[in-house]
Write a protein that holds these residues in place. Sequence first.
Motif, short mmCIF file in Angstrom:
data_model
loop_
_atom_site.label_atom_id
_atom_site.label_comp_id
_atom_site.label_asym_id
_atom_site.label_seq_id
_atom_site.Cartn_x
_atom_site.Cartn_y
_atom_site.Cartn_z
N TYR A 174 25.67 0.03 -1.60
CA TYR A 174 26.71 -0.69 -0.92
C TYR A 174 27.55 -1.64 -1.75
N TYR A 175 29.09 -1.44 -1.62
CA TYR A 175 29.90 -2.15 -2.37
C TYR A 175 29.94 -3.57 -1.93
N SER A 176 28.90 -4.36 -2.34
CA SER A 176 28.54 -5.74 -1.64
C SER A 176 28.09 -6.77 -2.74
N ARG A 177 28.11 -7.96 -2.29
CA ARG A 177 27.54 -8.99 -3.10
C ARG A 177 26.22 -9.41 -2.54
N PRO A 178 25.19 -9.87 -3.29
CA PRO A 178 24.04 -10.64 -2.89
C PRO A 178 24.58 -11.93 -2.25
N PRO A 179 23.60 -12.27 -1.41
CA PRO A 179 24.02 -13.39 -0.44
C PRO A 179 24.30 -14.94 -1.30
N ILE A 180 23.89 -14.92 -2.52
CA ILE A 180 24.18 -16.21 -3.10
C ILE A 180 24.99 -16.04 -4.35
N GLY B 61 0.80 -1.24 0.01
CA GLY B 61 -0.03 -0.03 0.07
C GLY B 61 0.75 1.17 0.13
N ALA B 62 2.05 1.16 -0.52
CA ALA B 62 3.15 2.19 -0.26
C ALA B 62 3.48 2.50 -1.79
N GLY B 63 4.33 3.38 -2.06
CA GLY B 63 4.97 3.66 -3.22
C GLY B 63 6.36 4.46 -3.14
N TRP B 64 7.01 4.40 -4.34
CA TRP B 64 8.39 5.16 -4.24
C TRP B 64 8.28 6.24 -3.64
N GLU B 65 7.28 7.14 -3.89
CA GLU B 65 7.30 8.49 -3.28
C GLU B 65 7.36 8.49 -1.84
N MET B 66 7.10 7.42 -1.19
CA MET B 66 7.05 7.22 0.36
C MET B 66 8.58 6.91 0.91
N ALA B 67 9.28 6.35 0.10
CA ALA B 67 10.56 5.60 0.42
C ALA B 67 11.56 6.77 1.10
N THR B 68 12.02 6.38 2.28
CA THR B 68 13.00 7.37 2.70
C THR B 68 14.44 6.53 2.61
N SER B 69 14.60 5.37 2.10
CA SER B 69 16.01 4.87 2.04
C SER B 69 15.75 3.89 1.05
N VAL B 70 16.46 4.10 -0.19
CA VAL B 70 16.70 3.25 -1.33
C VAL B 70 18.26 2.44 -1.42
N ASN B 71 18.22 1.45 -1.39
CA ASN B 71 19.79 0.71 -1.15
C ASN B 71 19.93 -0.26 -2.40
N VAL B 72 21.15 -0.08 -3.03
CA VAL B 72 21.64 -1.10 -4.03
C VAL B 72 22.60 -1.78 -3.41
N TYR B 73 22.81 -3.07 -3.81
CA TYR B 73 24.07 -3.96 -3.49
C TYR B 73 24.41 -4.57 -4.57
N THR B 74 25.78 -4.27 -4.89
CA THR B 74 26.18 -5.04 -6.06
C THR B 74 27.65 -4.46 -6.11
N ALA B 75 28.79 -5.37 -6.61
CA ALA B 75 30.13 -5.12 -6.70
C ALA B 75 30.35 -4.61 -8.10
N HIS B 76 29.35 -4.45 -8.86
CA HIS B 76 29.57 -4.08 -10.16
C HIS B 76 29.15 -2.53 -10.58
N SER C 103 26.46 -16.22 -8.16
CA SER C 103 25.58 -16.03 -9.31
C SER C 103 24.60 -15.01 -9.19
N ILE C 104 24.34 -14.50 -8.44
CA ILE C 104 23.24 -13.37 -8.35
C ILE C 104 24.13 -12.10 -8.04
N GLU C 105 23.87 -11.04 -8.94
CA GLU C 105 24.85 -10.08 -8.80
C GLU C 105 24.06 -8.69 -8.36
N TYR C 106 23.09 -8.53 -8.29
CA TYR C 106 22.44 -7.17 -8.17
C TYR C 106 21.36 -7.22 -7.08
N GLU C 107 21.16 -6.87 -6.03
CA GLU C 107 20.16 -6.73 -4.95
C GLU C 107 19.74 -5.21 -4.68
#
Length: 249
Positions: free
Chosen positions: A224-230, A184-199, A232-236
């Motif tokens: 975050y200069y990090s890799r997803p937990p598994i 029941g939310a939307g992007w306009e309500m987001a206060t923190s958007v996080n990207v996790y990838t080493a690429h 072969s997954i590259e972007y989270e």
Amino acid sequence: MLVTNTKGNYSFIRGIAPYSAGAVAGEGYEIVHARFLQPIPLSSGFERVRGHLAGIKRPVEALCGMELRSPRPFTFQGFNDFNAGYVRVLTGWGVVVDKMNPVARTNVAPEVAAPSTPSLYGFSYTVPSSTKKKTFVVAGAGELPEGSLDPHDVVRRGETSADALREKARFVMGLMTARLKELGAGWEMATSVNVYTAHPICEMLAGDILRPMGASAIHGVTWYYSRPPIVSIEYEMDVRGCEREIVLS
């Protein structure tokens, strides 16, 4: 359809055994986000969560989000083995609702300064509140369809070209958008958007990440200069909408 967690004062999107896909505070409550100055080994981290909630007179059922940091990405089987122990703790706490885990989760492996053992980085919980704003947490998700932990389902599996990463990012943005809508939310309500990838993300940042966020793009994203937990997954990604964020020593 959202599932109500009456004891925790929030509703959640049914996910898979290790975690829900997201949570939204119930009426008269808000979600508070807490993180530690440094990650704490998970066994101790669970006790810190329990102690913190007890200290503010909240039940363990108020826990609605966990953020973990791991030494390195797991294999799919290793991830399943880790999840089994993690779920046992939450089950022992009585947090599970009708055999469903209501607690959202993000688990990534930092490329720099990774902990030596799976550790707790942060957590989210509900508290009584007079706020009229919707507060929520969206669980981390990589380029896998909802409900799948099958390596064959990874989008553009084994590819890390700019084109493949762009497709992965678009897919994950789609997951985030769908989860926000279900809460029941939307992007306009987001206060923190996080990207996790080493690429690198610069080539796709404007067109594939920020512009779809609409007005909330003004706040940018945290990479975050990090890799997803598994492997072969590259972007989270994950998303939060919280009025209160605290840091614990």
